[in-house]
Write a protein that holds these residues in place. Structure first.
Motif, PDB file in Angstrom:
ATOM      1  N   VAL A   1       0.843  -1.192   0.000  1.00  0.00           N
ATOM      2  CA  VAL A   1       0.000   0.000   0.000  1.00  0.00           C
ATOM      3  C   VAL A   1       0.875   1.238   0.000  1.00  0.00           C
ATOM      4  CG1 VAL A   1      -1.853   1.193   1.201  1.00  0.00           C
ATOM      5  CG2 VAL A   1      -1.652  -1.289   1.351  1.00  0.00           C
ATOM      6  N   ALA A   2       0.639   2.126  -0.985  1.00  0.00           N
ATOM      7  CA  ALA A   2       1.384   3.381  -1.002  1.00  0.00           C
ATOM      8  C   ALA A   2       0.507   4.427  -0.349  1.00  0.00           C
ATOM      9  CB  ALA A   2       1.708   3.778  -2.436  1.00  0.00           C
ATOM     10  N   LYS A   3       0.934   4.924   0.792  1.00  0.00           N
ATOM     11  CA  LYS A   3       0.109   5.913   1.481  1.00  0.00           C
ATOM     12  C   LYS A   3       0.606   7.296   1.079  1.00  0.00           C
ATOM     13  CE  LYS A   3      -2.267   6.022   5.821  1.00  0.00           C
ATOM     14  NZ  LYS A   3      -2.148   6.036   7.249  1.00  0.00           N
ATOM     15  N   PRO A   4      -0.306   8.222   0.724  1.00  0.00           N
ATOM     16  CA  PRO A   4       0.169   9.554   0.352  1.00  0.00           C
ATOM     17  C   PRO A   4       0.763  10.261   1.567  1.00  0.00           C
ATOM     18  CG  PRO A   4      -2.228   9.498   0.438  1.00  0.00           C
ATOM     19  CD  PRO A   4      -1.766   8.106   0.628  1.00  0.00           C
TER      20      PRO A   4
ATOM     21  N   GLU B   1       1.259  16.156   2.822  1.00  0.00           N
ATOM     22  CA  GLU B   1       0.937  17.222   1.860  1.00  0.00           C
ATOM     23  C   GLU B   1       0.057  16.696   0.732  1.00  0.00           C
ATOM     24  OE1 GLU B   1       5.067  18.264   1.236  1.00  0.00           O
ATOM     25  OE2 GLU B   1       4.890  18.410   3.423  1.00  0.00           O
ATOM     26  N   GLU B   2       0.429  15.512   0.219  1.00  0.00           N
ATOM     27  CA  GLU B   2      -0.351  14.919  -0.871  1.00  0.00           C
ATOM     28  C   GLU B   2      -1.798  14.693  -0.416  1.00  0.00           C
ATOM     29  OE1 GLU B   2       2.820  12.305  -3.453  1.00  0.00           O
ATOM     30  OE2 GLU B   2       2.162  11.512  -1.521  1.00  0.00           O
ATOM     31  N   GLN B   3      -1.919  14.206   0.833  1.00  0.00           N
ATOM     32  CA  GLN B   3      -3.257  13.921   1.348  1.00  0.00           C
ATOM     33  C   GLN B   3      -4.086  15.203   1.379  1.00  0.00           C
ATOM     34  OE1 GLN B   3      -4.484  10.794   1.987  1.00  0.00           O
ATOM     35  NE2 GLN B   3      -6.359  11.965   2.099  1.00  0.00           N
ATOM     36  N   LYS B   4      -3.454  16.306   1.793  1.00  0.00           N
ATOM     37  CA  LYS B   4      -4.149  17.595   1.836  1.00  0.00           C
ATOM     38  C   LYS B   4      -4.683  17.961   0.459  1.00  0.00           C
ATOM     39  CE  LYS B   4      -2.838  21.257   5.098  1.00  0.00           C
ATOM     40  NZ  LYS B   4      -1.551  21.816   5.542  1.00  0.00           N
ATOM     41  N   GLU B   5      -3.785  17.854  -0.543  1.00  0.00           N
ATOM     42  CA  GLU B   5      -4.175  18.202  -1.911  1.00  0.00           C
ATOM     43  C   GLU B   5      -5.349  17.358  -2.371  1.00  0.00           C
ATOM     44  OE1 GLU B   5      -1.311  18.468  -5.305  1.00  0.00           O
ATOM     45  OE2 GLU B   5       0.062  19.029  -3.694  1.00  0.00           O
ATOM     46  N   LEU B   6      -5.238  16.043  -2.119  1.00  0.00           N
ATOM     47  CA  LEU B   6      -6.303  15.132  -2.550  1.00  0.00           C
ATOM     48  C   LEU B   6      -7.634  15.519  -1.905  1.00  0.00           C
ATOM     49  CD1 LEU B   6      -4.406  11.728  -2.409  1.00  0.00           C
ATOM     50  CD2 LEU B   6      -5.325  12.823  -4.442  1.00  0.00           C
ATOM     51  N   ASP B   7      -7.588  15.838  -0.608  1.00  0.00           N
ATOM     52  CA  ASP B   7      -8.829  16.212   0.082  1.00  0.00           C
ATOM     53  C   ASP B   7      -9.470  17.429  -0.564  1.00  0.00           C
ATOM     54  OD1 ASP B   7      -8.544  14.134   1.769  1.00  0.00           O
ATOM     55  OD2 ASP B   7      -7.670  15.290   3.425  1.00  0.00           O
ATOM     56  N   GLU B   8      -8.604  18.409  -0.926  1.00  0.00           N
ATOM     57  CA  GLU B   8      -9.144  19.614  -1.564  1.00  0.00           C
ATOM     58  C   GLU B   8      -9.852  19.268  -2.861  1.00  0.00           C
ATOM     59  OE1 GLU B   8      -6.143  22.691  -2.058  1.00  0.00           O
ATOM     60  OE2 GLU B   8      -5.736  22.571   0.090  1.00  0.00           O
TER      61      GLU B   8
END
Length: 448
Positions: free
Chosen positions: A74-77, A80-87
């Motif tokens: 599993v590649a977990k973001p 920062e990546e997670q923030k972008e994805l949420d947006e």
């Protein structure tokens, strides 16, 4: 080179243990005087793989395909990546929200005083005092050219997109419009507007009666298909697959009146069952939005046309087209009508001609019959035949009603019918010279 070192060349290297260095002496001590060619690091350990089992055991043998022991699935973001994805997801959800997801409320208005006559019959009852037998199965012997306008039905506030006559008798007329409303009109007598059906939040694109005329389907740009009761005006059910339906047709077989197909903006033809509200089949072969569906061959098959400029023929309930017609010279054909004798398909082609295809087994283009002389490029103007097959009628982009002779393909007659596009022309099935047109000026007209 800060950390470079070398043996001191001025000292005889053959003397035993004479390791004096020049340059970074402490680095040299640390690396035990090894040169760049003798890297002191032992080769790093090879990543271990999961043992692959025995080659005899075919099912469990992994061999060179085995995964590494320390491999991660599993590649977990990262944060920062997670923030972008949420947006991004938040934005997406917002986008979907402002389109009304809930279907518009349905209501209906009855425009005539009495819903039932003195015998308790509703307006669906076929009148018998109009001077022509609306119940006969015979077609008129000889049809004539309509000459003049004898009635205008006005009531729609925007362009009319489709009109349909009541099945069999043709004593009522159903129209749908870009003002989001559907109206039912009398064709005979006082020619009043009988009922308005309100329930779409965007322009209504297509309508279709069932065989008995007691119910009809409507398809609109609000992505809903709705089933209505023609008599009470109530909306019986709603269907959607989140795509825009461009055309809708009941299966005309008496025993399949619970099934209908709709051509969608996402290239599919979707088949619904009214009883369950479920999608029961998808015909997914077109490469562009599906514009028309026409049943042929005693309703065992149907023909569809699409923005991909092809014509496809399908067996009912088999989701693979068994015939595909596409020539490099062909244009998109956004309106198709089956002839009264069931032998021909008239297709409005976007290069300003009406093409005729055989509607029985070969579906060949009839090169002898091409009807032209009108301007339709860009509009899905509906074509129709006179009941005795002697004339072909079509509207055009200039608002004209065009009438051709079927045998000679000569353009006989052009009438300026509407201010804007004349989108549909219907020849009344029991009348010798009555044609109904509708246009984007919001009017529906009767010609005789």
């Amino acid at each position: 080179f800060a950390s470079s070192y070398a043996l001191d060349p001025s000292i005889d290297t053959h003397q035993v243990f004479s390791n004096s260095y020049i340059g970074a002496v402490d680095e040299a001590e640390k690396n035990k005087g090894l040169t760049v060619f003798e890297s002191g690091h032992k080769k790093s350990e090879k990543r271990k793989k999961v043992k692959g089992g025995d080659a005899k055991d075919i099912d469990n043998f992994l061999g060179p395909w085995a995964r590494y022991i320390d491999e991660k699935d599993v590649a977990k973001p990262s944060e920062e990546e997670q923030k972008e994805l949420d947006e991004i997801t938040a934005k997406r959800q917002k986008k979907g929200r402002n389109e009304e997801d809930a279907p518009a409320e349905e209501k209906t208005i009855l425009h005539v005083k009495d819903m039932y006559d003195y015998q308790g019959r509703s307006y669906l009852h076929v009148p018998q005092d109009v001077g022509v037998n609306l119940r006969s199965a015979e077609v008129p012997d000889k049809c004539y050219l309509p000459k003049k306008q004898i009635h205008v039905w006005s009531g729609h506030t925007k362009g009319v997109s489709a009109i349909r006559l009541f099945p069999g008798s043709g004593h009522l007329l159903l129209s749908c419009s870009m003002d989001c409303k559907i109206k039912l009109w009398e064709v005979y007598g006082e020619r009043r507007c009988i009922r308005t059906f309100i329930g779409h939040s965007k322009a209504v694109r297509d309508i279709c009666f069932n065989n008995s005329g007691t119910q009809f389907l409507s398809a609109a740009y609000d992505r809903y298909l709705k089933l209505w009761d023609s008599e009470t005006g109530q909306c019986i059910s709603r269907f959607t697959n989140r795509k825009v339906p461009y055309c809708v047709k009941f299966n005309p077989d008496e025993d399949k009146q619970n099934l209908f197909v709709a051509g969608m903006s996402d290239k599919k033809i979707v088949q619904w069952d009214i009883r369950t509200g479920e999608v029961v089949q998808e015909y997914d072969r077109h490469l562009g939005a599906v514009n028309t569906i026409t049943f042929v061959d005693e309703n065992r098959r149907f023909v569809s046309t699409s923005d991909d400029k092809s014509l496809r023929v399908w067996e009912w309930d088999i989701p693979v087209d068994f015939k595909y017609i596409a020539e490099p010279s062909m244009h998109s054909m956004p309106a198709v009508t089956l002839s009264p004798n069931g032998k021909w398909l008239a297709c409005q082609s976007m290069d300003n001609q009406i093409l005729i295809f055989g509607a029985q087994n070969r579906f060949r283009l009839n090169k002898k019959k091409v009807f032209k002389g009108h301007m339709v490029a860009g509009y899905a103007c509906q074509v129709d035949f006179s009941p005795d097959m002697s004339y072909v009628v079509s509207g055009d982009a200039d608002g004209k009603l065009n009438i051709w002779d079927w045998k000679t393909t000569k353009l006989y007659h052009r009438i300026k019918a509407h201010d804007k596009v004349c989108i549909s022309a219907l020849w009344h099935p029991h009348e010798t010279s009555k044609v109904i047109t509708c246009g984007w000026d919001g009017q529906i007209k009767l010609w005789d």
